[in-house]
Design an enzyme around this catalytic site. Sequence first.
Site, short mmCIF file in Angstrom:
data_model
loop_
_atom_site.label_atom_id
_atom_site.label_comp_id
_atom_site.label_asym_id
_atom_site.label_seq_id
_atom_site.Cartn_x
_atom_site.Cartn_y
_atom_site.Cartn_z
N ARG A 149 -5.08 11.48 85.73
CA ARG A 149 -4.86 12.62 84.82
C ARG A 149 -6.14 13.45 84.71
O ARG A 149 -6.10 14.67 84.66
CB ARG A 149 -4.40 12.16 83.42
CG ARG A 149 -4.39 13.32 82.41
CD ARG A 149 -3.58 13.08 81.14
NE ARG A 149 -3.62 11.73 80.64
CZ ARG A 149 -4.68 11.15 80.06
NH1 ARG A 149 -5.81 11.83 79.89
NH2 ARG A 149 -4.61 9.90 79.64
N TYR A 200 6.64 37.63 80.80
CA TYR A 200 7.60 36.68 81.38
C TYR A 200 8.39 35.95 80.26
O TYR A 200 7.80 35.54 79.26
CB TYR A 200 6.84 35.67 82.26
CG TYR A 200 7.72 34.59 82.82
CD1 TYR A 200 8.62 34.86 83.84
CD2 TYR A 200 7.66 33.29 82.31
CE1 TYR A 200 9.44 33.86 84.35
CE2 TYR A 200 8.48 32.29 82.82
CZ TYR A 200 9.37 32.59 83.83
OH TYR A 200 10.18 31.60 84.32
N ASP A 213 -1.53 37.03 84.00
CA ASP A 213 -0.56 36.29 84.81
C ASP A 213 -0.43 37.07 86.11
O ASP A 213 0.16 38.15 86.14
CB ASP A 213 0.77 36.19 84.04
CG ASP A 213 1.85 35.45 84.83
OD1 ASP A 213 1.76 35.40 86.07
OD2 ASP A 213 2.79 34.94 84.20
N LYS A 256 6.01 30.33 92.96
CA LYS A 256 6.45 31.57 93.60
C LYS A 256 5.72 31.78 94.93
O LYS A 256 5.90 30.99 95.83
CB LYS A 256 6.28 32.73 92.61
CG LYS A 256 6.73 32.41 91.17
CD LYS A 256 8.24 32.22 91.04
CE LYS A 256 8.67 31.62 89.70
NZ LYS A 256 8.25 32.34 88.49
C1 LIG Z 1 8.08 31.98 87.14
C2 LIG Z 1 7.04 32.65 86.35
C3 LIG Z 1 6.34 31.95 85.36
C4 LIG Z 1 6.64 30.52 84.98
O1 LIG Z 1 6.37 29.63 86.02
P1 LIG Z 1 7.15 28.25 86.25
O2 LIG Z 1 6.48 27.71 87.46
O3 LIG Z 1 8.59 28.58 86.42
O4 LIG Z 1 6.93 27.42 85.03
C5 LIG Z 1 5.33 32.64 84.68
N1 LIG Z 1 5.06 33.92 84.95
C6 LIG Z 1 5.72 34.62 85.89
C7 LIG Z 1 5.37 36.05 86.13
C8 LIG Z 1 6.75 34.01 86.61
O5 LIG Z 1 7.42 34.72 87.53
#
Ligand SMILES: *Cc1c(COP(=O)(O)O)cnc(C)c1O
Length: 380
Positions: A46, A98, A170, A195
Amino acid sequence: MNFGTKLIHNTNDKDKITGALSIPIYQVSTYHQEDIEAEQEYQYSRSENPTRRAIEETIAELENGDRGFAFSSGMAATSSVLSIFSAGDHIIACQDVYGGTYRALNRIFNRYGIEVSLVDTTDLGEIEANIKENTRAIFLETPSNPTLKITNLKGAVGIAKAHHLLVIVDNTFMTPYLQRPLDLGADIVIHSATKFIGGHSDVVAGLVAVKGKALSERLYMIQNGFGAVLGPQDSWLLLRGLKTLKVRMDYQQKNAEELAQWLSNHEKIQKVYYPGLLGHQNREIHDTQANGAGAVMSFKTVEIETAQKFMKMVKLAAVAVSLGGVETIASYPVKMSHAAMPKAQRESLGITENLIRLSVGLEDIKDLIEDFDKALAGAE
Ligand SMILES: *Cc1c(COP(=O)(O)O)cnc(C)c1O
């Protein structure tokens, strides 16, 4: 060194012990300690794991940060970052943040006394106007979801610095290849590595890169203390995915540019939202802070029925939430990502029943256009 080379040749381009060109998956929870008096680098997974450390060092290197962190999802990354704040703190977030972040802020962190204001950050004056005595951070997404709104990062950083606020970005849609917010003065960058970084729709993961030693230590305390870490297997998938980030992104972006152009000339399309199109709002600002428009776009059809039929008929796009995979993905925000949002709020953000979001993949563009043309016509 240019970015494409850095993806291949970085601190973790090979295993330091064997020279293996793929970092081994250290599937381990604990480590033998030679001397209980001595500090040991690896004690418990961890806290530290060599495969996770490799992806953490790599994201820090690619974002020009001082330290990187890997979490079990993008939301685990975001929630861990938000955990550096305390009861009584106030955060300004972009209004089309998001959905998962919106939920975390409004249903979890609010219960711990962390307050949020959702603001149209495309207007810097709105950011300034919403700063309060207890404001601690500005949380941004640019381009935002799903209508690709652009926030001026340098402008936001300028306001933040004047008020001693942190800037958190983000950067999921852009990846460090196309946009590096830390270079523009941001403090923390977050990725849903699920993504484009993973890139193959096969892993859920989050990454963070941080500027500055003190902030890095604060976040490490949360990562180790809260414990939402990424496992070694998934860390390895991200290391592998990253190697092809540039070639995937270049090709997907080129496809997206062609598709956006084609859609914007189609008689059944009312509007296309893509930062690569002339006339996209704040496009000039995007061009000063990013090296490309990316591979996510959205569009509105003239008739609602056309959008609904398209979602039924389209064959070469997966109908799914998520984005950034090798396959084209079409989503219908009203029924999918934004289904939980009250209609009035949804509509004020431009999320209407004729809106479709696309993440453009690696298919041959001729096939995509042919398939989309049929799906827009409502034909089998
Ligand atoms: C998908 C997404 C998230 C969240 O990510 P997860 O891996 O699904 O928890 C946060 N910000 C954006 C812009 C996203 O497209």
